[in-house]
Design a protein around this motif. Structure first.
Motif, PDB file in Angstrom:
ATOM      1  N   ASP A  54     -13.073   3.371   3.434  1.00 12.17           N
ATOM      2  CA  ASP A  54     -12.844   2.105   4.214  1.00 12.17           C
ATOM      3  C   ASP A  54     -11.548   1.414   4.059  1.00 12.17           C
ATOM      4  OD1 ASP A  54     -15.664   1.982   4.702  1.00 12.17           O
ATOM      5  OD2 ASP A  54     -16.292   0.506   3.128  1.00 12.17           O
ATOM      6  N   PHE A  55     -10.748   1.781   2.989  1.00 14.23           N
ATOM      7  CA  PHE A  55      -9.422   1.097   2.946  1.00 14.23           C
ATOM      8  C   PHE A  55      -8.513   1.929   3.163  1.00 14.23           C
ATOM      9  CE2 PHE A  55     -11.468  -1.472  -0.867  1.00 14.23           C
ATOM     10  CZ  PHE A  55     -11.487  -2.572   0.153  1.00 14.23           C
ATOM     11  N   THR A  56      -8.786   3.261   3.923  1.00 13.41           N
ATOM     12  CA  THR A  56      -7.708   4.100   4.246  1.00 13.41           C
ATOM     13  C   THR A  56      -7.891   4.715   5.631  1.00 13.41           C
ATOM     14  OG1 THR A  56      -8.733   6.033   3.460  1.00 13.41           O
ATOM     15  CG2 THR A  56      -7.096   4.954   1.870  1.00 13.41           C
ATOM     16  N   GLY A  57      -7.173   5.254   6.331  1.00 12.39           N
ATOM     17  CA  GLY A  57      -7.390   5.919   7.665  1.00 12.39           C
ATOM     18  C   GLY A  57      -6.573   7.168   7.942  1.00 12.39           C
ATOM     19  N   ILE A  58      -6.754   7.928   9.118  1.00 16.45           N
ATOM     20  CA  ILE A  58      -6.210   9.268   8.947  1.00 16.45           C
ATOM     21  C   ILE A  58      -4.659   9.207   8.919  1.00 16.45           C
ATOM     22  CG2 ILE A  58      -5.594  10.934  10.693  1.00 16.45           C
ATOM     23  CD1 ILE A  58      -8.421  10.312  11.795  1.00 16.45           C
ATOM     24  N   ASN A  59      -4.039   8.153   9.021  1.00 15.96           N
ATOM     25  CA  ASN A  59      -2.382   8.107   9.107  1.00 15.96           C
ATOM     26  C   ASN A  59      -2.010   7.930   7.580  1.00 15.96           C
ATOM     27  OD1 ASN A  59      -2.236   8.643  11.769  1.00 15.96           O
ATOM     28  ND2 ASN A  59      -2.387   6.461  12.224  1.00 15.96           N
ATOM     29  N   ASN A  60      -3.007   7.444   6.688  1.00 12.69           N
ATOM     30  CA  ASN A  60      -2.446   7.050   5.247  1.00 12.69           C
ATOM     31  C   ASN A  60      -2.959   7.481   4.220  1.00 12.69           C
ATOM     32  OD1 ASN A  60      -4.592   5.664   5.406  1.00 12.69           O
ATOM     33  ND2 ASN A  60      -3.623   3.619   5.253  1.00 12.69           N
ATOM     34  N   ARG A  61      -3.877   8.503   4.499  1.00 12.06           N
ATOM     35  CA  ARG A  61      -4.930   8.934   3.418  1.00 12.06           C
ATOM     36  C   ARG A  61      -4.157   9.979   2.582  1.00 12.06           C
ATOM     37  NH1 ARG A  61      -9.572   9.155   7.231  1.00 12.06           N
ATOM     38  NH2 ARG A  61     -10.912   7.214   6.638  1.00 12.06           N
ATOM     39  N   ASP A  62      -3.232  10.780   2.953  1.00 13.65           N
ATOM     40  CA  ASP A  62      -2.465  11.734   2.016  1.00 13.65           C
ATOM     41  C   ASP A  62      -1.527  11.017   1.288  1.00 13.65           C
ATOM     42  OD1 ASP A  62      -3.577  13.692   3.516  1.00 13.65           O
ATOM     43  OD2 ASP A  62      -1.576  14.555   4.361  1.00 13.65           O
ATOM     44  N   THR A  63      -1.104   9.910   1.620  1.00 18.32           N
ATOM     45  CA  THR A  63      -0.202   9.057   0.670  1.00 18.32           C
ATOM     46  C   THR A  63      -1.078   8.270  -0.227  1.00 18.32           C
ATOM     47  OG1 THR A  63       1.199   8.369   2.547  1.00 18.32           O
ATOM     48  CG2 THR A  63       1.248   6.876   0.629  1.00 18.32           C
ATOM     49  N   PHE A  64      -2.251   7.694   0.066  1.00 12.33           N
ATOM     50  CA  PHE A  64      -3.128   7.066  -0.798  1.00 12.33           C
ATOM     51  C   PHE A  64      -3.656   8.217  -2.031  1.00 12.33           C
ATOM     52  CE2 PHE A  64      -7.649   6.681  -2.144  1.00 12.33           C
ATOM     53  CZ  PHE A  64      -7.488   5.443  -2.886  1.00 12.33           C
ATOM     54  N   ASN A  65      -4.151   9.311  -1.468  1.00  9.19           N
ATOM     55  CA  ASN A  65      -4.615  10.284  -2.343  1.00  9.19           C
ATOM     56  C   ASN A  65      -3.489  10.827  -3.495  1.00  9.19           C
ATOM     57  OD1 ASN A  65      -7.259  10.293  -1.531  1.00  9.19           O
ATOM     58  ND2 ASN A  65      -6.784  11.581   0.594  1.00  9.19           N
ATOM     59  N   GLY A  66      -2.305  11.067  -2.895  1.00 13.78           N
ATOM     60  CA  GLY A  66      -1.004  11.310  -3.416  1.00 13.78           C
ATOM     61  C   GLY A  66      -0.782  10.457  -4.819  1.00 13.78           C
ATOM     62  N   LEU A  67      -0.775   9.014  -4.414  1.00 17.42           N
ATOM     63  CA  LEU A  67      -0.295   7.851  -5.177  1.00 17.42           C
ATOM     64  C   LEU A  67      -1.530   7.884  -6.213  1.00 17.42           C
ATOM     65  CD1 LEU A  67       1.251   5.233  -2.940  1.00 17.42           C
ATOM     66  CD2 LEU A  67       2.415   7.047  -4.807  1.00 17.42           C
ATOM     67  N   ASN A  68      -2.887   8.001  -5.985  1.00 19.82           N
ATOM     68  CA  ASN A  68      -4.027   7.819  -6.653  1.00 19.82           C
ATOM     69  C   ASN A  68      -3.969   8.999  -7.860  1.00 19.82           C
ATOM     70  OD1 ASN A  68      -6.726   6.614  -7.329  1.00 19.82           O
ATOM     71  ND2 ASN A  68      -7.420   8.592  -6.348  1.00 19.82           N
ATOM     72  N   GLY A  69      -3.535  10.185  -7.196  1.00 21.17           N
ATOM     73  CA  GLY A  69      -3.841  11.253  -8.182  1.00 21.17           C
ATOM     74  C   GLY A  69      -2.681  11.225  -9.240  1.00 21.17           C
ATOM     75  N   SER A  70      -1.545  10.666  -8.612  1.00 22.06           N
ATOM     76  CA  SER A  70      -0.382  10.106  -9.543  1.00 22.06           C
ATOM     77  C   SER A  70      -0.799   9.489 -10.581  1.00 22.06           C
ATOM     78  CB  SER A  70       0.804   9.842  -8.864  1.00 22.06           C
ATOM     79  OG  SER A  70       1.910   9.744  -9.614  1.00 22.06           O
ATOM     80  N   CYS A  71      -1.373   8.271 -10.239  1.00 21.70           N
ATOM     81  CA  CYS A  71      -1.779   7.184 -11.229  1.00 21.70           C
ATOM     82  C   CYS A  71      -2.851   7.885 -12.350  1.00 21.70           C
ATOM     83  CB  CYS A  71      -2.366   6.242 -10.564  1.00 21.70           C
ATOM     84  SG  CYS A  71      -1.225   5.146  -9.470  1.00 21.70           S
ATOM     85  N   CYS A  72      -3.664   8.730 -11.748  1.00 20.55           N
ATOM     86  CA  CYS A  72      -4.732   9.213 -12.568  1.00 20.55           C
ATOM     87  C   CYS A  72      -3.920  10.261 -13.274  1.00 20.55           C
ATOM     88  CB  CYS A  72      -5.838  10.086 -11.781  1.00 20.55           C
ATOM     89  SG  CYS A  72      -6.787   8.996 -10.598  1.00 20.55           S
ATOM     90  N   GLY A  73      -3.092  11.094 -12.960  1.00 22.98           N
ATOM     91  CA  GLY A  73      -2.248  11.854 -13.778  1.00 22.98           C
ATOM     92  C   GLY A  73      -1.759  11.152 -14.804  1.00 22.98           C
ATOM     93  N   VAL A  74      -1.020  10.031 -14.927  1.00 22.49           N
ATOM     94  CA  VAL A  74      -0.365   9.580 -15.855  1.00 22.49           C
ATOM     95  C   VAL A  74      -1.324   8.568 -16.999  1.00 22.49           C
ATOM     96  CG1 VAL A  74       0.821   7.176 -16.345  1.00 22.49           C
ATOM     97  CG2 VAL A  74       1.409   8.477 -14.371  1.00 22.49           C
TER      98      VAL A  74
END
Length: 302
Positions: free
Chosen positions: A28-48
């Motif tokens: 709901d909070f993402t779209g085709i144009n920004n999902r890679d960015t969201f998933n990348g930043l989300n994964g980075s936060c999870c990694g930390v």
């Protein structure tokens, strides 16, 4: 022993509720144009956080005798989950109605979703079981929960860096290349363990796996959501998420059953090494089906 099964059942139910809600909100909070960015930043936060938590847990457990350290760790975890519940009440998602379309939950739906189902199934065959096996091998080899925490710290920090790197440098024309880099790199990481299980090989594995996995995971997650958008079935996104979880956990269940069978039937340690190589190769099979979604990976809309 009975309590272990109860914990497993409760954990499975809780995980099902959590991931359905998380994936729906992420859609709901993402779209085709920004999902890679969201998933990348989300994964980075999870990694930390994944880097901090195991090392801290391992330190606490090693400082107390018996199960006292584990009790402290689980109590802290419970408090954090309660805080998460309170925070989640602030989030609002779109409401498309209260009727669940069971055909969408079970069927392949469209050709692109069929490839997503296949890629997800084979990824599920690998992801949880290989983490479980490697964690057991680390403890068996080093005889230390603290060492497990240290290796997880290294893997998580590398993963966090890699998630940011992928979402910065991988653009739509190169998404298929990213998939193959991640799948092949993850397989090569496991191959070192299949040859010989030593502390050095375990270290090599966690470093390679932590770095290469984001190249694959970001594309799988984004493509899954993007297929729903391309099918113009946003109102059915809950059904699609349930469909995805059924396939993902089906792969996990079959993989776990095969592992249990082999542990019961074969006593040689070489069988475990063979199985590691086998499920490591499964990542390449998953990447093959994901790579077939050329139009989805290019970011094209219908």
């Amino acid at each position: 022993m009975f309590h272990i099964y109860i914990l497993g059942i409760l954990y499975g139910i809780a995980a099902g509720f959590y991931w359905l809600a998380f994936n729906t909100l992420s859609f709901d909070f993402t779209g085709i144009n920004n999902r890679d960015t969201f998933n990348g930043l989300n994964g980075s936060c999870c990694g930390v956080t994944a880097a901090i938590a195991p090392a801290t847990s391992g330190y606490i457990i090693s400082k107390f005798s018996g199960i006292k350290g584990y009790t402290i760790v689980f109590t802290i975890t419970l408090c954090m989950f309660l805080s998460l519940i309170l925070i989640s009440t602030l989030l609002k998602c779109k409401n498309y109605g209260n009727k669940l379309e069971f055909k969408k939950v079970i069927l392949r739906n469209c050709d692109e979703w069929s490839d997503i189902r296949k890629a997800t199934f084979f990824w599920g065959f690998r992801d949880v079981i290989i983490v479980f096996l490697v964690n057991i091998l680390i403890i068996e080899t080093t005889k230390s929960e603290l060492t497990l925490g240290k290796l997880t710290l290294i893997a998580s920090l590398l993963s966090s860096i890699s998630f940011v790197l992928v979402q910065k440098i991988i653009k739509p024309p190169h998404r298929r290349v990213s998939i193959y880099i991640g799948a092949i790199g993850a397989f090569l990481a496991v191959l070192s363990l299949g040859l010989n299980i030593t502390y050095i090989n375990l270290l090599v594995y966690v470093m390679m796996n932590g770095f290469f996995l984001p190249f694959f995971v970001i594309q799988l997650t984004s493509a899954t959501f993007n297929v729903i958008n391309r099918a113009h079935e946003e109102s059915m996104r809950v059904e699609y998420m349930i469909n995805r979880e059924i396939v993902l956990n089906g792969g996990r269940a079959i993989s776990a059953s095969m592992l249990v069978f082999m542990l019961l039937e074969f006593k040689e340690s070489s069988v475990l090494q063979f199985y590691l190589i086998f499920i490591g190769f499964i990542a390449i099979v998953s990447g093959y089906f994901l790579g077939k979604l050329k139009n989805v990976l290019k970011g094209e809309k219908t």
